[in-house]
Design an enzyme around this catalytic site. Sequence first.
Site, short mmCIF file in Angstrom:
data_model
loop_
_atom_site.label_atom_id
_atom_site.label_comp_id
_atom_site.label_asym_id
_atom_site.label_seq_id
_atom_site.Cartn_x
_atom_site.Cartn_y
_atom_site.Cartn_z
N ASP A 168 -24.33 -9.90 -51.85
CA ASP A 168 -24.66 -10.41 -53.18
C ASP A 168 -23.37 -10.90 -53.65
OD1 ASP A 168 -25.50 -10.55 -55.96
OD2 ASP A 168 -25.68 -8.19 -56.07
N ASP A 208 -19.42 -22.08 -57.47
CA ASP A 208 -18.28 -23.00 -57.70
C ASP A 208 -18.97 -24.28 -57.00
OD1 ASP A 208 -15.76 -24.15 -57.59
OD2 ASP A 208 -14.74 -22.14 -57.25
N LYS A 224 -22.88 -13.74 -55.29
CA LYS A 224 -22.75 -14.67 -56.39
C LYS A 224 -22.00 -15.78 -56.64
CE LYS A 224 -24.44 -10.83 -59.26
NZ LYS A 224 -24.23 -9.58 -58.43
P1 5BU Z 1 -26.98 -0.33 -60.25
O1 5BU Z 1 -25.78 0.53 -59.87
O2 5BU Z 1 -28.39 -0.20 -60.09
O3 5BU Z 1 -26.62 -0.69 -61.69
O4 5BU Z 1 -26.68 -1.61 -59.32
C1 5BU Z 1 -27.17 -2.87 -59.37
C2 5BU Z 1 -26.57 -3.90 -58.64
O5 5BU Z 1 -27.33 -5.21 -58.72
C3 5BU Z 1 -25.00 -4.30 -58.61
O6 5BU Z 1 -24.60 -4.52 -57.35
C4 5BU Z 1 -25.26 -5.44 -59.46
O7 5BU Z 1 -23.87 -6.08 -58.91
C5 5BU Z 1 -26.33 -6.22 -59.14
N1 5BU Z 1 -26.82 -7.13 -60.23
C6 5BU Z 1 -26.98 -6.52 -61.35
O8 5BU Z 1 -27.06 -5.22 -61.68
N2 5BU Z 1 -27.52 -7.32 -62.42
C7 5BU Z 1 -27.78 -8.63 -62.19
O9 5BU Z 1 -28.16 -9.33 -63.03
C8 5BU Z 1 -27.53 -9.18 -60.97
C9 5BU Z 1 -27.06 -8.36 -60.01
BR1 5BU Z 1 -27.56 -11.03 -60.59
#
Ligand code: 5BU
Length: 449
Positions: free
Chosen positions: A291, A296, A293
Amino acid sequence: MQQREDFLLKAYELGIIKFGNFTLKSGIESPFYVDLRPLSSSPQLLKTLANNLLELADDAPYDLICGVPYAALPMGTTMSLASGTPLIIKRKENKGYGTKRMVEGVYEDGQNCLLVEDVITSGQSLLETIDEIEREGLNVTDCVVVLDREQGGIEKLKKKGYTVKTLFTINEVIEILHRYHRLSDGELSRVKNFLNNPPAPPEVKRVPLEQKQIQHPVGKRLVDIALKKKSNLIASADVITTAELLKLAEEVGDHVVALKLHTDIIKDFSMDFIENLKKIAKEKDFLLFEDRKFADIGNTQELQYKEGIYKIGSWADMITSHVIAGEESLKVFDNVGVVAIVEMSSKGTLTDDYYIGKALNVAESAPNVMGVVAQRKVSDDLLLFTPGVNISTSGDNKGQQYNTPERVMRGYHTDFMIVGRGIYQSANPKEVAQEYQSLGWAAYEASLS
Ligand code: 5BU
């Protein structure tokens, strides 16, 4: 009377109502389509309309006028000019800087505002505007509307205590157009029939995973794994040591289709660790999803993807990327499935409807994009990934917002849900992953029927 009919006939010439076959936003097939915006192209008609609307509001007490954006804005403005009553402007979206006001103009608490709407259908947008105007400390008692589509909007507003006056109902409009031979007998009865028996909006059916037209090879692999394991769960392993991560991969591996990583938060990252993780992924049949992201220009993204200590391009099956730098910047991701971020889960994210539309254009034109991250159904051709899923809490204190598996599978038609803390911070990640797996799959199956 004659004056109203003249007005309507001239407005008809401008194209405010068309007859034929139209698909409305709701998916309903309608025999007519109304759009009052062309009225602004005739200053004379706009003036006549404004005077008629002011007459309708003769007994209403008001100090200000406000048009519901956008179609009624020129109507409100013309009424203001004709009557000398000050105008206020309601924004559609908060501009996010400066005063952050939703209503622009000079006004005082307790002043009464007359609302102007072009077409009332369910009454929803008028009610939302009233709500925002009232939140600014203003009063609303009266609304004037050009056309009532006679679908319950007026009754809804009256029930809430508002006085609503309309210039035309849709039935009047078609009667007049028929009388003046702008509408044939056949068209009249078709429209009447539609108005008397309004069809329910078509149910949006979910396409089962096995029937999805997935082009990308990684997308196909992911779907195969999902069908085999009966899982739409991706666990997000946001732990900070390789030992914790490998342990988690062993525990949740049987229940997930992919393990999502943020390798840059791992303290002791090494390529040996990646080799060990790959072994677990192979044995337990899940994909590795970094992930990262990216956000750039293409050249920098290429270096970030292939070089540095993580060498993501050498091991990741899937990656996330923003699309903010445009389509060309995505070309550098070879041999990987790209999941484009078009909408984020956090409170106050800048990914509004406008952004989503533009981001989706980029995502859909890049052949290496296999899916998108979003909190709603956005595309028929790409897989949908939704993070922000948790069954025990609705958010954290850092802006994250959670949905349940049920909501994302049945409401958004999400293909894959992403769960982080809900699993890795639980007392028993294996058991909890299994629970999310069965909840997610049951909700997916329920959403098919
Ligand atoms: P959580 O602990 O369930 O809140 O983690 C969610 C994961 O998904 C975390 O690694 C975020 O970086 C990722 N994420 C997110 O929560 N929301 C987004 O919009 C995106 C990625 Br894109």
